[in-house]
Design an enzyme around this catalytic site. Structure first.
Site, PDB file in Angstrom:
ATOM      1  N   GLU A   1     -24.415 -11.573   2.174  1.00 47.46           N
ATOM      2  CA  GLU A   1     -24.462 -10.110   2.296  1.00 47.46           C
ATOM      3  C   GLU A   1     -23.229  -9.490   2.962  1.00 47.46           C
TER       4      GLU A   1
ATOM      5  N   TYR B   1     -21.834 -10.461   5.771  1.00 45.56           N
ATOM      6  CA  TYR B   1     -21.794 -10.595   7.229  1.00 45.56           C
ATOM      7  C   TYR B   1     -20.785 -11.667   7.617  1.00 45.56           C
TER       8      TYR B   1
ATOM      9  N   ARG C   1     -28.612 -19.115   4.133  1.00 45.29           N
ATOM     10  CA  ARG C   1     -28.575 -18.053   3.114  1.00 45.29           C
ATOM     11  C   ARG C   1     -27.157 -17.988   2.573  1.00 45.29           C
TER      12      ARG C   1
ATOM     13  N   HIS D   1     -23.160  -5.827   1.485  1.00 42.31           N
ATOM     14  CA  HIS D   1     -23.615  -4.454   1.738  1.00 42.31           C
ATOM     15  C   HIS D   1     -22.617  -3.410   1.236  1.00 42.31           C
TER      16      HIS D   1
ATOM     17  N   GLN E   1     -37.793   3.987   1.010  1.00 43.13           N
ATOM     18  CA  GLN E   1     -37.903   5.233   1.765  1.00 43.13           C
ATOM     19  C   GLN E   1     -38.392   5.060   3.205  1.00 43.13           C
TER      20      GLN E   1
HETATM   21  P1  FAD Z   1     -49.818  15.923  -5.844  1.00 46.81           P
HETATM   22  O1  FAD Z   1     -49.247  14.658  -6.227  1.00 46.81           O
HETATM   23  O2  FAD Z   1     -49.187  17.149  -6.378  1.00 46.81           O
HETATM   24  O3  FAD Z   1     -51.363  15.901  -6.268  1.00 46.81           O
HETATM   25  C1  FAD Z   1     -52.197  17.017  -6.184  1.00 46.81           C
HETATM   26  C2  FAD Z   1     -53.380  16.835  -7.108  1.00 46.81           C
HETATM   27  O4  FAD Z   1     -54.339  17.851  -6.841  1.00 46.81           O
HETATM   28  C3  FAD Z   1     -53.042  16.943  -8.583  1.00 46.81           C
HETATM   29  O5  FAD Z   1     -53.460  15.783  -9.267  1.00 46.81           O
HETATM   30  C4  FAD Z   1     -53.834  18.173  -9.053  1.00 46.81           C
HETATM   31  O6  FAD Z   1     -54.339  18.022 -10.373  1.00 46.81           O
HETATM   32  C5  FAD Z   1     -54.980  18.214  -8.058  1.00 46.81           C
HETATM   33  N1  FAD Z   1     -55.594  19.534  -7.856  1.00 46.81           N
HETATM   34  C6  FAD Z   1     -54.996  20.678  -7.459  1.00 46.81           C
HETATM   35  N2  FAD Z   1     -55.929  21.655  -7.322  1.00 46.81           N
HETATM   36  C7  FAD Z   1     -57.130  21.091  -7.635  1.00 46.81           C
HETATM   37  C8  FAD Z   1     -58.469  21.569  -7.671  1.00 46.81           C
HETATM   38  N3  FAD Z   1     -58.785  22.815  -7.340  1.00 46.81           N
HETATM   39  N4  FAD Z   1     -59.431  20.720  -8.047  1.00 46.81           N
HETATM   40  C9  FAD Z   1     -59.170  19.440  -8.394  1.00 46.81           C
HETATM   41  N5  FAD Z   1     -57.910  18.949  -8.363  1.00 46.81           N
HETATM   42  C10 FAD Z   1     -56.914  19.758  -7.981  1.00 46.81           C
HETATM   43  N6  FAD Z   1     -41.876  11.184  -3.856  1.00 46.81           N
HETATM   44  C11 FAD Z   1     -41.366  10.136  -3.230  1.00 46.81           C
HETATM   45  O7  FAD Z   1     -41.704   9.902  -2.068  1.00 46.81           O
HETATM   46  N7  FAD Z   1     -40.506   9.286  -3.845  1.00 46.81           N
HETATM   47  C12 FAD Z   1     -40.113   9.473  -5.099  1.00 46.81           C
HETATM   48  O8  FAD Z   1     -39.323   8.689  -5.616  1.00 46.81           O
HETATM   49  C13 FAD Z   1     -40.625  10.575  -5.805  1.00 46.81           C
HETATM   50  N8  FAD Z   1     -40.263  10.811  -7.067  1.00 46.81           N
HETATM   51  C14 FAD Z   1     -40.785  11.879  -7.731  1.00 46.81           C
HETATM   52  C15 FAD Z   1     -40.378  12.109  -9.033  1.00 46.81           C
HETATM   53  C16 FAD Z   1     -40.898  13.192  -9.739  1.00 46.81           C
HETATM   54  C17 FAD Z   1     -40.451  13.434 -11.153  1.00 46.81           C
HETATM   55  C18 FAD Z   1     -41.839  14.051  -9.116  1.00 46.81           C
HETATM   56  C19 FAD Z   1     -42.429  15.217  -9.875  1.00 46.81           C
HETATM   57  C20 FAD Z   1     -42.220  13.828  -7.811  1.00 46.81           C
HETATM   58  C21 FAD Z   1     -41.682  12.753  -7.102  1.00 46.81           C
HETATM   59  N9  FAD Z   1     -42.010  12.506  -5.777  1.00 46.81           N
HETATM   60  C22 FAD Z   1     -41.519  11.423  -5.134  1.00 46.81           C
HETATM   61  C23 FAD Z   1     -42.830  13.445  -5.024  1.00 46.81           C
HETATM   62  C24 FAD Z   1     -44.262  12.945  -4.864  1.00 46.81           C
HETATM   63  O9  FAD Z   1     -44.803  12.622  -6.108  1.00 46.81           O
HETATM   64  C25 FAD Z   1     -45.066  14.019  -4.147  1.00 46.81           C
HETATM   65  O10 FAD Z   1     -44.513  14.251  -2.885  1.00 46.81           O
HETATM   66  C26 FAD Z   1     -46.514  13.609  -3.997  1.00 46.81           C
HETATM   67  O11 FAD Z   1     -47.091  13.397  -5.261  1.00 46.81           O
HETATM   68  C27 FAD Z   1     -47.319  14.689  -3.263  1.00 46.81           C
HETATM   69  O12 FAD Z   1     -48.616  14.243  -3.171  1.00 46.81           O
HETATM   70  P2  FAD Z   1     -49.851  15.212  -3.019  1.00 46.81           P
HETATM   71  O13 FAD Z   1     -51.020  14.303  -3.025  1.00 46.81           O
HETATM   72  O14 FAD Z   1     -49.657  16.088  -1.850  1.00 46.81           O
HETATM   73  O15 FAD Z   1     -49.850  16.151  -4.282  1.00 46.81           O
HETATM   74  P1  NAP Z   2     -36.023  19.759  -2.973  1.00 41.83           P
HETATM   75  O1  NAP Z   2     -35.522  18.431  -2.601  1.00 41.83           O
HETATM   76  O2  NAP Z   2     -36.401  20.698  -1.914  1.00 41.83           O
HETATM   77  O3  NAP Z   2     -34.873  20.408  -3.876  1.00 41.83           O
HETATM   78  C1  NAP Z   2     -34.961  21.677  -4.375  1.00 41.83           C
HETATM   79  C2  NAP Z   2     -33.631  22.090  -5.003  1.00 41.83           C
HETATM   80  O4  NAP Z   2     -33.768  23.387  -5.529  1.00 41.83           O
HETATM   81  C3  NAP Z   2     -32.471  22.117  -4.039  1.00 41.83           C
HETATM   82  O5  NAP Z   2     -31.357  21.564  -4.691  1.00 41.83           O
HETATM   83  C4  NAP Z   2     -32.250  23.601  -3.766  1.00 41.83           C
HETATM   84  O6  NAP Z   2     -30.870  23.679  -3.569  1.00 41.83           O
HETATM   85  C5  NAP Z   2     -32.770  24.271  -5.014  1.00 41.83           C
HETATM   86  N1  NAP Z   2     -33.445  25.566  -4.783  1.00 41.83           N
HETATM   87  C6  NAP Z   2     -34.372  25.863  -3.845  1.00 41.83           C
HETATM   88  N2  NAP Z   2     -34.776  27.157  -3.967  1.00 41.83           N
HETATM   89  C7  NAP Z   2     -34.102  27.681  -5.019  1.00 41.83           C
HETATM   90  C8  NAP Z   2     -34.080  28.954  -5.640  1.00 41.83           C
HETATM   91  N3  NAP Z   2     -34.840  29.940  -5.201  1.00 41.83           N
HETATM   92  N4  NAP Z   2     -33.264  29.133  -6.693  1.00 41.83           N
HETATM   93  C9  NAP Z   2     -32.487  28.128  -7.146  1.00 41.83           C
HETATM   94  N5  NAP Z   2     -32.456  26.910  -6.592  1.00 41.83           N
HETATM   95  C10 NAP Z   2     -33.254  26.690  -5.539  1.00 41.83           C
HETATM   96  O7  NAP Z   2     -37.258  19.650  -3.933  1.00 41.83           O
HETATM   97  P2  NAP Z   2     -37.573  18.759  -5.220  1.00 41.83           P
HETATM   98  O8  NAP Z   2     -36.343  18.305  -5.914  1.00 41.83           O
HETATM   99  O9  NAP Z   2     -38.527  19.601  -5.985  1.00 41.83           O
HETATM  100  O10 NAP Z   2     -38.310  17.505  -4.653  1.00 41.83           O
HETATM  101  C11 NAP Z   2     -39.571  17.634  -4.009  1.00 41.83           C
HETATM  102  C12 NAP Z   2     -39.774  16.505  -3.069  1.00 41.83           C
HETATM  103  O11 NAP Z   2     -40.029  15.322  -3.806  1.00 41.83           O
HETATM  104  C13 NAP Z   2     -38.541  16.287  -2.238  1.00 41.83           C
HETATM  105  O12 NAP Z   2     -38.772  16.663  -0.908  1.00 41.83           O
HETATM  106  C14 NAP Z   2     -38.259  14.839  -2.356  1.00 41.83           C
HETATM  107  O13 NAP Z   2     -38.300  14.205  -1.086  1.00 41.83           O
HETATM  108  C15 NAP Z   2     -39.372  14.254  -3.211  1.00 41.83           C
HETATM  109  N6  NAP Z   2     -38.726  13.404  -4.203  1.00 41.83           N
HETATM  110  C16 NAP Z   2     -38.121  12.298  -3.763  1.00 41.83           C
HETATM  111  C17 NAP Z   2     -37.457  11.498  -4.640  1.00 41.83           C
HETATM  112  C18 NAP Z   2     -36.799  10.238  -4.176  1.00 41.83           C
HETATM  113  O14 NAP Z   2     -36.183   9.556  -4.970  1.00 41.83           O
HETATM  114  N7  NAP Z   2     -36.909   9.871  -2.927  1.00 41.83           N
HETATM  115  C19 NAP Z   2     -37.398  11.839  -5.980  1.00 41.83           C
HETATM  116  C20 NAP Z   2     -38.011  12.989  -6.401  1.00 41.83           C
HETATM  117  C21 NAP Z   2     -38.664  13.774  -5.488  1.00 41.83           C
HETATM  118  P3  NAP Z   2     -30.049  25.012  -3.329  1.00 41.83           P
HETATM  119  O15 NAP Z   2     -30.910  25.831  -2.424  1.00 41.83           O
HETATM  120  O16 NAP Z   2     -28.774  24.557  -2.718  1.00 41.83           O
HETATM  121  O17 NAP Z   2     -29.831  25.571  -4.666  1.00 41.83           O
HETATM  122 FE1  SF4 Z   3     -40.113  -0.232   1.378  1.00 42.31          FE
HETATM  123 FE2  SF4 Z   3     -42.710   0.232   1.022  1.00 42.31          FE
HETATM  124 FE3  SF4 Z   3     -40.922   1.428  -0.552  1.00 42.31          FE
HETATM  125 FE4  SF4 Z   3     -41.417  -1.202  -0.751  1.00 42.31          FE
HETATM  126  S1  SF4 Z   3     -42.828   0.481  -1.203  1.00 42.31           S
HETATM  127  S2  SF4 Z   3     -39.427  -0.257  -0.710  1.00 42.31           S
HETATM  128  S3  SF4 Z   3     -41.736  -1.724   1.372  1.00 42.31           S
HETATM  129  S4  SF4 Z   3     -41.152   1.710   1.638  1.00 42.31           S
END
Ligand code: FAD
Ligand code: NAP
Ligand code: SF4
Length: 691
Positions: A181, A183, A231, A269, A356
């Site tokens: 890695e 090191y 390693r 790294h 994460q």
């Molecule tokens: P949600 O996942 O939004 O779930 C809410 C649920 O509530 C939904 O299924 C909806 O149908 C249900 N619901 C709402 N109202 C009602 C109601 N009245 N009755 C019954 N059901 C209802 N996060 C990461 O940490 N790492 C990532 O790599 C990552 N990648 C992502 C990539 C994409 C493309 C997207 C869209 C999101 C990603 N996220 C990632 C974000 C992550 O998925 C969200 O932060 C997470 O899903 C939030 O969880 P939640 O349970 O709060 O809400």
């Molecule tokens: P986000 O990270 O908060 O990004 C939102 C983006 O929209 C920013 O680039 C912001 O930048 C822009 N924005 C905000 N308000 C705006 C407005 N009014 N008009 C135009 N642009 C605006 O949110 P997200 O991409 O929706 O992701 C949601 C969460 O999911 C994140 O917090 C993230 O942690 C999680 N997630 C994580 C991963 C992962 O790989 N770890 C992947 C997907 C999602 P400017 O304000 O500079 O324009």
């Molecule tokens: Fe790390 Fe858990 Fe994500 Fe696996 S799922 S990479 S152990 S945070």
């Protein structure tokens, strides 16, 4: 050379019916490992303070109970100059031995064995006392190391031998000498970092002398009945790294010097090729371990992106290696080995390689944990005790927050009903799993499907819950997630302006040119989707095909080139994409520390234009008008995809409060800003632990 299938290891015990190679004991002559599962070294942050050792002991004990064969601790430096960071874990004084006894005792009491990792950081040390074979600063560290004198080199070797002896005194079954890695030891072996012309550099033989002397002196200090894992960097993945014949020569010399096992090290790294993030194909690098197999007789360990038992079993059955190393998968599920042995892979909470809560935390100087398992490294603090007063609990929303809350509450003995408006569980994970390189997210949904069944949660899908549905419960939890943020600018109601949900749900077929407004995590993911997904191709993502993935990143598939590097050959993007944000600076600065650079590099290779400081002037039939640095530009796009963050979805809260019910809010329903699955699952689990 392709290894021949290995016969089942001979043992008097009956072979495991599900994974016979994985659960065959490994006889090392002087000791026996109960199976082939090695818990690879992962720095948790608990190593750095003796007062945290009881927590470290609980963390290892849980994984020992979970059936792991052999474990390796996070890195401990043999001396102060080798510290990873000031006051990091080290084992150079007699009084540093005692706290380790908590750890070794806890592991032995639970039937497993454990080695201490000796990790001298060399030029990766994040402090001004660092030393290295040559005075060359690492590109990922602001500190320049001091070049060691020949006497200084001898002193380092003595430090390794002394630390290994102390590890034995502390009750460890062995040590892992970290030689990969990038090191310290790896810095001696590679021409990239060893420019010496004395007895420790100048020829491949002299460059490897340091590694060989360390193993020889450790063996001498600790005796024949002590495990020494070495390693070895099988792939440096940096320019001027080692070449294959040099690596084979190192392996042979390390074996002759007295090592017991060789573990595979993959990538420095500072390498610009990802080696562990989720977009790296499963078991992507095991062929390099296979290539070493014919050259040495001692057991070999295969590593990197091995997260499910069928992958592990295949590696062992194909004779590629004698053990498999899993590190993060055992943070995610401490019972991984027991569940596999019982033939229940569906019950494994599979690591999605997101980094994460593990590696990103360590880089932020926090204790490691796991996005999927908030109990990881918090085993003494967060426990899901059985309740003596079962309640009727309603959880609304089956996204990550609701799933975690429902299953933990049910595991504790509460009677739980989980509602979701959609026809499937998972919430936003159902979009995440469609992103090329995020295929592992399917596993989380499979795990929760199983866990809901196992814990007896009543699941009501396709039900948009109302206050009426929720009367009669003792506790109501709103995990209703988010709604995408609507943005207003001239033309934002034009037909070509769509939401990321339209794209990922397949409701809209995006044209050949697209602009993405918002460059957060979702903006980056949508860009990946658009440059990979092609209406004319169903070949899927390179993540699922190691050969295509290696070509994209420039890894020599024969592993013969120096450093195993060849020019990358990225596949052409399927669309022309602009990824835009209003804030100045480069998009992606807020992505994860250990994965953000991979996303940026992928999109750069796919020619995505990533622009900051963008003012959105309007959308019309011609495309999107923007102003950047005072200059107006027209982007001739077919679609503008809004990924501008999210707002909490809480309409039900108002309805419930009007009916006299005070719900708990978790996940996006609580706070949408900076929401991720780590926070959602953590919040859901902690609420359920307290209900
Ligand atoms: P949600 O996942 O939004 O779930 C809410 C649920 O509530 C939904 O299924 C909806 O149908 C249900 N619901 C709402 N109202 C009602 C109601 N009245 N009755 C019954 N059901 C209802 N996060 C990461 O940490 N790492 C990532 O790599 C990552 N990648 C992502 C990539 C994409 C493309 C997207 C869209 C999101 C990603 N996220 C990632 C974000 C992550 O998925 C969200 O932060 C997470 O899903 C939030 O969880 P939640 O349970 O709060 O809400
Ligand atoms: P986000 O990270 O908060 O990004 C939102 C983006 O929209 C920013 O680039 C912001 O930048 C822009 N924005 C905000 N308000 C705006 C407005 N009014 N008009 C135009 N642009 C605006 O949110 P997200 O991409 O929706 O992701 C949601 C969460 O999911 C994140 O917090 C993230 O942690 C999680 N997630 C994580 C991963 C992962 O790989 N770890 C992947 C997907 C999602 P400017 O304000 O500079 O324009
Ligand atoms: Fe790390 Fe858990 Fe994500 Fe696996 S799922 S990479 S152990 S945070």
């Amino acid at each position: 050379m392709t290894p021949s299938p290995s016969p089942l290891p001979s043992t008097t015990e009956a072979a495991n019916p599900h994974y016979p190679h994985l659960f065959a004991p490994l006889d090392l002559g002087f000791t026996r490992i109960r199976n082939r599962v090695l818990m690879g070294s992962i720095h948790t942050g608990l190593e750095d303070r003796a007062s945290d050792f009881p927590k470290l002991a609980a963390y290892f004990a849980e994984r020992a109970r979970g059936g792991v064969g052999l474990m390796v601790t996070g890195g401990f430096s043999p001396n102060l100059v080798g510290w990873l960071k000031p006051f990091g874990g080290k084992l150079s004084w007699p009084w540093e031995v005692r706290p380790h006894k908590f750890v070794t005792q806890a592991v032995h009491d639970n039937g497993s064995k454990i080695c201490l990792q000796l990790l001298h950081a060399g030029r990766y040390a994040y402090h001004p006392f660092s030393v290295a074979p040559s005075k060359l600063k690492a590109p990922i560290n602001p500190f320049t190391p001091r070049q060691l004198s020949a006497r200084g080199v001898e002193r380092q070797i003595t430090a390794y031998a002394d630390a290994a002896r102390r590890a034995r005194e502390a009750g460890y079954d062995g040590v892992e000498v970290m030689g990969s890695e990038g090191y310290f030891i790896n810095e001696f072996t590679a021409p990239r970092t060893n420019k010496r012309t004395d007895a420790w550099g100048g020829t491949p033989e002299k460059r490897m002398r340091f590694a060989v002397e360390i193993v020889r002196r450790v063996r001498e200090a600790c005796g024949p009945d002590f495990i020494i894992i070495y390693r070895l960097s099988l792939l440096d993945l940096v320019e001027d790294g080692n070449q294959w014949e040099e690596i084979v020569a190192q392996a042979k010399a390390i074996e002759a010097a007295g090592a017991t096992i060789i573990n595979s090290g993959i990538g420095w790294h500072e390498a610009r090729i990802p080696t562990i993030v989720t977009s790296v194909p499963r078991a992507a690098f095991v062929n390099v371990t296979a290539k070493l197999r014919p050259h040495v007789a001692l057991p070999l360990i295969a590593t990197n992106r091995i997260n499910m038992p069928e992958v592990a079993e295949r590696i062992l059955a194909d004779g590629i290696a004698d053990m498999v190393s899993l590190a993060r998968p055992l943070l995610a599920d401490p019972d991984w080995a027991n569940k596999s042995r019982a033939g229940k892979p569906n019950s494994i909470n599979t690591c999605i390689a997101c980094n994460q809560a593990c590696l990103d935390h360590v880089f932020e100087n926090k204790h490691a944990s796991c996005l999927l398992n908030p109990r990881a490294c918090a085993e003494t603090e967060l426990n899901y005790h059985k309740t003596f007063a079962p309640k009727r609990v309603a959880v609304v929303g089956a996204g990550p927050a609701g799933l975690a809350c429902a299953t933990v509450a049910a595991e504790r003995g509460h009677r739980v009903t989980l509602f979701d408006a959609s026809g499937e569980i998972g919430g936003q994970f159902n979009y995440a799993k469609k992103i090329p390189g995020k295929e592992e997210f399917h596993e989380t949904l499979r795990y929760f499907t199983h866990k809901l069944e196992e814990t007896g949660v009543e699941v009501k899908l396709g039900v948009l819950a109302t206050a009426q549905d929720l009367s009669g419960f003792d506790e109501v939890v709103l995990a209703t997630g988010i709604l995408p943020r609507q943005v207003e600018f001239p033309g934002s109601d034009h037909a070509k302006v769509i939401s990321y949900l339209d794209v990922l749900s397949g409701r809209v077929k995006v044209g050949g040119r697209a602009a993405i407004i918002g460059a957060g995590g979702i903006g980056f993911d949508v860009a990946e989707y658009l440059v990979h997904e092609s209406p004319h191709s169903d070949q899927g993502s390179p993540t699922l095909d190691p050969a295509r993935w290696m070509a994209e990143w420039g890894v020599d598939p024969t592993f013969e080139a120096r450093g195993s590097l060849v020019p990358p050959r990225p596949e052409p993007p399927s669309r022309e994409v602009w990824l835009l944000q209003r804030s100045p600076g480069k998009p992606g600065a807020r992505l994860g520390k250990t994965s953000g650079w991979v996303h940026r590099a992928t999109l750069k290779a796919k020619k995505v234009q990533m622009l900051g400081g963008v003012e959105y002037l309007g959308v019309d039939d011609a495309g999107l008008k923007v102003r950047i640095d005072g200059v107006e530009q027209a982007l001739p796009v077919d679609h503008v995809v809004i990924c501008a963050g999210q707002e909490p979805r809480r309409e039900l809260q108002v309805e419930l409060e009007a009916a006299g019910i005070s719900p708990h809010l978790i996940g996006g329903a609580d706070v949408a800003a900076e929401l991720d699955a780590k926070r959602a699952i953590d919040q859901g689990s902690r609420l359920a632990a307290a209900l």
